[in-house]
Design a protein around this motif. Structure first.
Motif, mmCIF file in Angstrom:
data_model
loop_
_atom_site.group_PDB
_atom_site.id
_atom_site.type_symbol
_atom_site.label_atom_id
_atom_site.label_comp_id
_atom_site.label_asym_id
_atom_site.label_seq_id
_atom_site.Cartn_x
_atom_site.Cartn_y
_atom_site.Cartn_z
ATOM 1 N N UNK A 36 0.804 -1.218 0.000
ATOM 2 C CA UNK A 36 0.000 0.000 0.000
ATOM 3 C C UNK A 36 0.843 1.277 0.000
ATOM 4 N N UNK A 37 2.155 1.130 0.001
ATOM 5 C CA UNK A 37 3.010 2.317 0.005
ATOM 6 C C UNK A 37 2.891 3.060 -1.315
ATOM 7 N N UNK A 38 2.931 4.376 -1.237
ATOM 8 C CA UNK A 38 2.917 5.220 -2.428
ATOM 9 C C UNK A 38 4.362 5.356 -2.899
ATOM 10 N N UNK A 39 4.568 5.054 -4.166
ATOM 11 C CA UNK A 39 5.966 5.151 -4.668
ATOM 12 C C UNK A 39 6.488 6.582 -4.548
ATOM 13 N N UNK A 40 7.724 6.694 -4.171
ATOM 14 C CA UNK A 40 8.361 8.004 -4.035
ATOM 15 C C UNK A 40 8.717 8.519 -5.420
ATOM 16 N N UNK A 41 8.341 9.753 -5.746
ATOM 17 C CA UNK A 41 8.556 10.308 -7.082
ATOM 18 C C UNK A 41 10.046 10.529 -7.386
ATOM 19 N N UNK A 42 10.877 10.698 -6.387
ATOM 20 C CA UNK A 42 12.293 10.961 -6.623
ATOM 21 C C UNK A 42 13.060 9.688 -6.973
ATOM 22 N N UNK A 43 12.507 8.527 -6.687
ATOM 23 C CA UNK A 43 13.201 7.268 -6.957
ATOM 24 C C UNK A 43 13.266 6.980 -8.458
ATOM 25 N N UNK A 44 12.207 7.249 -9.192
ATOM 26 C CA UNK A 44 12.159 6.906 -10.604
ATOM 27 C C UNK A 44 12.890 7.875 -11.513
ATOM 28 N N UNK A 45 13.245 9.013 -11.061
ATOM 29 C CA UNK A 45 13.834 10.046 -11.920
ATOM 30 C C UNK A 45 15.308 10.146 -11.781
#
Length: 74
Positions: A65-74
């Motif tokens: 249920x964790x929301x993916x962190x936007x800084x990880x994918x970029x």
């Protein structure tokens, strides 16, 4: 001179007997206390296994249920 053995007290033997009796009584108290604590706080193997499985299930559910962190994918 005939001694009456019934009136002679062997204090060394008396002290040893008394000390041994006190040790036995203390050990019995400790055993009773340990048994009471096992009943009060103890869990069976099945209870421990069930709790471990439940904790693992909750951890997996929370990870999903964790929301993916936007800084990880970029």
């Amino acid at each position: 001179m005939d001694s009456d053995r019934g009136n002679i007290v062997n204090f060394v033997s008396f002290r040893k007997t008394k000390r041994d009796a006190e040790k036995r009584a203390g050990k019995k108290r400790e055993d009773e206390r340990a048994a009471a604590n096992r009943v009060k706080f103890g869990r069976s193997g099945a209870d421990k296994k069930r709790a471990k499985i439940e904790e693992e299930r909750q951890r997996r559910e929370l990870e999903g249920k964790k929301i993916p962190d936007s800084s990880e994918g970029e």
